[in-house]
Design a protein around this motif. Structure first.
Motif, PDB file in Angstrom:
ATOM      1  N   LEU B 226       0.890  -0.696  -0.360  1.00  0.00           N
ATOM      2  CA  LEU B 226       0.230   0.186   0.275  1.00  0.00           C
ATOM      3  C   LEU B 226       1.173   1.406  -0.183  1.00  0.00           C
ATOM      4  N   VAL B 227       0.643   2.323  -0.380  1.00  0.00           N
ATOM      5  CA  VAL B 227       1.637   3.422  -0.977  1.00  0.00           C
ATOM      6  C   VAL B 227       0.765   4.412  -1.053  1.00  0.00           C
ATOM      7  N   THR B 228       1.843   5.534  -0.381  1.00  0.00           N
ATOM      8  CA  THR B 228       0.537   7.151  -1.118  1.00  0.00           C
ATOM      9  C   THR B 228       1.505   8.380  -1.168  1.00  0.00           C
ATOM     10  N   ALA B 229       1.649   9.118  -1.340  1.00  0.00           N
ATOM     11  CA  ALA B 229       2.500   9.792  -2.355  1.00  0.00           C
ATOM     12  C   ALA B 229       2.243  11.330  -1.468  1.00  0.00           C
ATOM     13  N   ASP B 230       1.604  11.051  -0.602  1.00  0.00           N
ATOM     14  CA  ASP B 230       0.960  12.353   0.508  1.00  0.00           C
ATOM     15  C   ASP B 230       1.419  12.336   1.740  1.00  0.00           C
ATOM     16  N   PHE B 231       2.513  12.104   2.510  1.00  0.00           N
ATOM     17  CA  PHE B 231       2.559  12.515   3.387  1.00  0.00           C
ATOM     18  C   PHE B 231       4.078  13.492   3.527  1.00  0.00           C
ATOM     19  N   ARG B 232       4.119  13.946   4.580  1.00  0.00           N
ATOM     20  CA  ARG B 232       4.524  15.444   4.741  1.00  0.00           C
ATOM     21  C   ARG B 232       4.627  15.529   6.443  1.00  0.00           C
ATOM     22  N   SER B 233       5.505  16.363   6.588  1.00  0.00           N
ATOM     23  CA  SER B 233       5.517  16.880   8.437  1.00  0.00           C
ATOM     24  C   SER B 233       6.406  17.874   8.885  1.00  0.00           C
ATOM     25  N   PHE B 234       5.754  18.529   9.569  1.00  0.00           N
ATOM     26  CA  PHE B 234       7.025  19.206   9.791  1.00  0.00           C
ATOM     27  C   PHE B 234       7.869  19.510  10.821  1.00  0.00           C
ATOM     28  N   GLY B 235       7.924  17.624  11.178  1.00  0.00           N
ATOM     29  CA  GLY B 235       9.371  17.389  11.492  1.00  0.00           C
ATOM     30  C   GLY B 235      10.370  17.906  10.995  1.00  0.00           C
ATOM     31  N   SER B 236      12.176  17.295  11.311  1.00  0.00           N
ATOM     32  CA  SER B 236      13.773  17.829  11.017  1.00  0.00           C
ATOM     33  C   SER B 236      13.753  16.458  10.877  1.00  0.00           C
ATOM     34  N   ASP B 237      14.862  16.320  10.213  1.00  0.00           N
ATOM     35  CA  ASP B 237      16.065  15.618  10.246  1.00  0.00           C
ATOM     36  C   ASP B 237      17.003  15.871   9.875  1.00  0.00           C
ATOM     37  N   ASP B 238      18.540  15.689   9.740  1.00  0.00           N
ATOM     38  CA  ASP B 238      19.601  15.497   9.302  1.00  0.00           C
ATOM     39  C   ASP B 238      20.000  14.947   8.144  1.00  0.00           C
ATOM     40  N   PHE B 239      19.384  14.172   7.791  1.00  0.00           N
ATOM     41  CA  PHE B 239      19.377  13.014   6.383  1.00  0.00           C
ATOM     42  C   PHE B 239      18.576  14.543   5.356  1.00  0.00           C
ATOM     43  N   ALA B 240      18.281  15.368   5.449  1.00  0.00           N
ATOM     44  CA  ALA B 240      18.051  16.408   4.904  1.00  0.00           C
ATOM     45  C   ALA B 240      19.881  17.022   4.584  1.00  0.00           C
ATOM     46  N   THR B 241      20.464  16.580   4.954  1.00  0.00           N
ATOM     47  CA  THR B 241      22.313  17.454   4.895  1.00  0.00           C
ATOM     48  C   THR B 241      22.365  16.736   3.549  1.00  0.00           C
ATOM     49  N   TYR B 242      22.688  15.742   3.300  1.00  0.00           N
ATOM     50  CA  TYR B 242      22.443  15.382   1.695  1.00  0.00           C
ATOM     51  C   TYR B 242      22.010  15.536   1.072  1.00  0.00           C
ATOM     52  N   GLY B 243      20.661  15.845   1.219  1.00  0.00           N
ATOM     53  CA  GLY B 243      19.955  16.902  -0.161  1.00  0.00           C
ATOM     54  C   GLY B 243      21.087  17.318  -1.307  1.00  0.00           C
ATOM     55  N   SER B 244      22.061  18.673  -0.442  1.00  0.00           N
ATOM     56  CA  SER B 244      23.370  19.264  -0.961  1.00  0.00           C
ATOM     57  C   SER B 244      24.012  18.278  -1.886  1.00  0.00           C
ATOM     58  N   HIS B 245      24.132  16.871  -1.487  1.00  0.00           N
ATOM     59  CA  HIS B 245      25.155  16.501  -2.139  1.00  0.00           C
ATOM     60  C   HIS B 245      25.596  15.216  -3.019  1.00  0.00           C
ATOM     61  N   ALA B 246      23.463  14.621  -2.948  1.00  0.00           N
ATOM     62  CA  ALA B 246      23.410  13.440  -3.346  1.00  0.00           C
ATOM     63  C   ALA B 246      21.514  13.938  -3.953  1.00  0.00           C
ATOM     64  N   ARG B 247      21.114  13.311  -4.543  1.00  0.00           N
ATOM     65  CA  ARG B 247      19.969  13.358  -4.683  1.00  0.00           C
ATOM     66  C   ARG B 247      19.626  12.088  -3.419  1.00  0.00           C
ATOM     67  N   THR B 248      18.304  13.108  -3.083  1.00  0.00           N
ATOM     68  CA  THR B 248      17.894  12.182  -1.848  1.00  0.00           C
ATOM     69  C   THR B 248      15.907  11.207  -1.614  1.00  0.00           C
ATOM     70  N   LEU B 249      16.152  10.629  -1.380  1.00  0.00           N
ATOM     71  CA  LEU B 249      15.287   9.901  -1.251  1.00  0.00           C
ATOM     72  C   LEU B 249      14.812   9.514   0.379  1.00  0.00           C
ATOM     73  N   MET B 250      14.123   9.727   1.232  1.00  0.00           N
ATOM     74  CA  MET B 250      13.234   8.897   2.429  1.00  0.00           C
ATOM     75  C   MET B 250      12.439   8.906   2.355  1.00  0.00           C
ATOM     76  N   ALA B 251      11.531   7.440   2.566  1.00  0.00           N
ATOM     77  CA  ALA B 251      10.272   6.654   2.689  1.00  0.00           C
ATOM     78  C   ALA B 251       9.814   6.441   4.311  1.00  0.00           C
ATOM     79  N   PHE B 252       8.784   6.305   4.589  1.00  0.00           N
ATOM     80  CA  PHE B 252       8.186   6.887   5.583  1.00  0.00           C
ATOM     81  C   PHE B 252       7.067   5.633   5.991  1.00  0.00           C
ATOM     82  N   VAL B 253       7.901   4.732   6.887  1.00  0.00           N
ATOM     83  CA  VAL B 253       7.059   2.864   6.927  1.00  0.00           C
ATOM     84  C   VAL B 253       5.606   3.062   7.515  1.00  0.00           C
TER      85      VAL B 253
END
Lengths: 290, 290
Positions: B226-253
């Protein structure tokens, strides 16, 4: 007259004592029409104030009028203010505790924010001065302490503000207590929170007897002093406690601002003010006798 | 898979580790089209975050895409969210220090009240969400700590509020910083005070690569999830730091709320989620290879 040891409360109290001693010495040489009692009170600015002790111990039994003089740097040097009606404010402390539902600062829709609600309460309390009390008398309501939260990214469950409210009349005082509770509680509810309001009563307003004030003013003028009937302040004084038991008069003896403010370590007015304080006390006694 | 000793960060990190270990073991049996690197990072929620170490130590050298999966109790059990664009917010801490001229609470006309000014600043900062940022993306700006004063009857010279601001886009982030400074300073001046604003930058927004998200979604669907492309949250994650250096994907389970929230001592999702996390990582790898 100044207390020894370099220690002082810096409110002029030893100067007031010296003036009272001068009046007492002079009175011993005279045949007074009615008895004069020198009132020396402990804890003039403590909590609970010493004035309550004086009343409870029967110090005012049979006393018709209580007269005081207090130095006042806000008045020009040598000017004595004897103002009828309220001259000092009541002072009551209040604590507003706003309770919400704290949580994650990334999920603002899941919390009810006690900090935002409290901030709105502080702003809304300004209605007291702006809309709730006749401005010819006025009011002073100030939140002077804020406490909320322990982390920048966590919405706290509670936020607390505390301060003082000062009024010149008993009915304004009751109105203010009601309004503080009413405003805080409903503003909190408007933000999804609740507010508890605790009010701790302090001194009442200091209200000067009309006859004592107007007669003392004339007597001081006749002594050759500069006088005014137009000085009041939102300071508070436990001398007001005597107002429930006797007619009261407090004269303010101007020292000018050059001598430093009250409670200022430099506050040490000239010896000549002892005589002026004594004259103010004598004028009050004579006004009470008439 | 759960860490031993009864100790846990309770964010699902050992479950993520177990999923990554499963992927690594499976990968060893295969001939992969492009290399796969397992990234084990320290201090995921520390300051400064471990992601900066990984980047600075060259851990991303030659890496084209970084893929992660994170459990999420806000999603129904078994649903995997792969949303293109911003999915987690930037987080920056700010401190507003309002300076006035304190004094006697009986002489309100002689002070400039830092508490009243700060309260107005807190209220005015709500303009950020209401007027300064496109609501299709939004913003979260909250003052979570208040400190002012030490006595109920003394107006304090300074009052301090601090909190966090979270945005989903870099340009909103810069706009928010400017607006916080602008609002705080001018509201303070409007109340006769001044305000210093310090902003300490934290993690950037976490922005998911469009191609990785849309391809991973299709692959997960094909796996029968089961999948959705409609989940976001105003939580924060330092995984975002990688976004300046490579394409990033975080899936939420999704684990559903029954298992308790993130950081909750009861958070211990079922073993079956290890497989789901592994599948999400595999889908991300495959999407990156395409």
């Amino acid at each position: 007259w100044a207390a020894g040891g370099g220690v002082m409360h810096a409110c002029g109290h030893d100067l007031h004592m010296a003036g009272l001693a001068a009046v007492g010495r002079a009175a011993r040489t005279l045949e007074l029409p009615v008895p004069l009692l020198a009132l020396l009170q402990p804890r003039e600015e403590g909590v609970d104030s010493g004035a309550r002790d004086v009343v409870e111990e029967g110090g005012l039994r049979g006393v018709d009028a209580v007269v005081a003089a207090h130095v006042q740097p806000q008045l020009p040097a040598g000017v004595v203010a004897v103002t009828p009606g309220p001259v000092n404010a009541s002072i009551d402390e209040f604590v507003v505790t706003v309770r919400g539902q704290g949580g994650h600062s990334g999920y603002p829709h899941t919390v009810t924010d006690s900090v935002l609600a409290l901030s709105n309460v502080v702003v809304a309390l300004q209605q007291l001065g702006a809309r709730r009390v006749d401005p010819v008398v006025g009011i002073a309501c100030m939140v002077n302490q804020l406490r909320a939260g322990t982390a920048n990214n966590v919405v706290p469950d509670t936020a607390t503000g505390s301060g003082t409210v000062r009024t010149m009349r008993e009915d304004d005082r009751q109105r203010a207590h009601h309004a503080i509770r009413d405003i805080a509680r409903h503003i909190a509810i408007a933000h999804g929170c609740t507010a508890d309001v605790e009010i701790v009563p302090g001194e009442p307003p200091l209200v000067i007897d009309d006859h004592l004030a107007t007669r003392a003013l004339v007597l001081l003028e006749e002594m050759g002093h500069l006088v005014t009937a137009d000085f009041r302040s939102f300071g508070s004084d436990d001398f007001a406690t005597y107002g429930s038991h006797a007619r009261t008069l407090m004269a303010f003896v101007g020292t000018g601002a050059e001598a430093g403010g009250l409670h200022d370590a430099t506050f040490l007015p000239d010896d000549s003010y002892v005589g002026l304080v004594a004259d103010a006390l004598v004028a009050g006694y004579c006004a009470a006798v008439e």
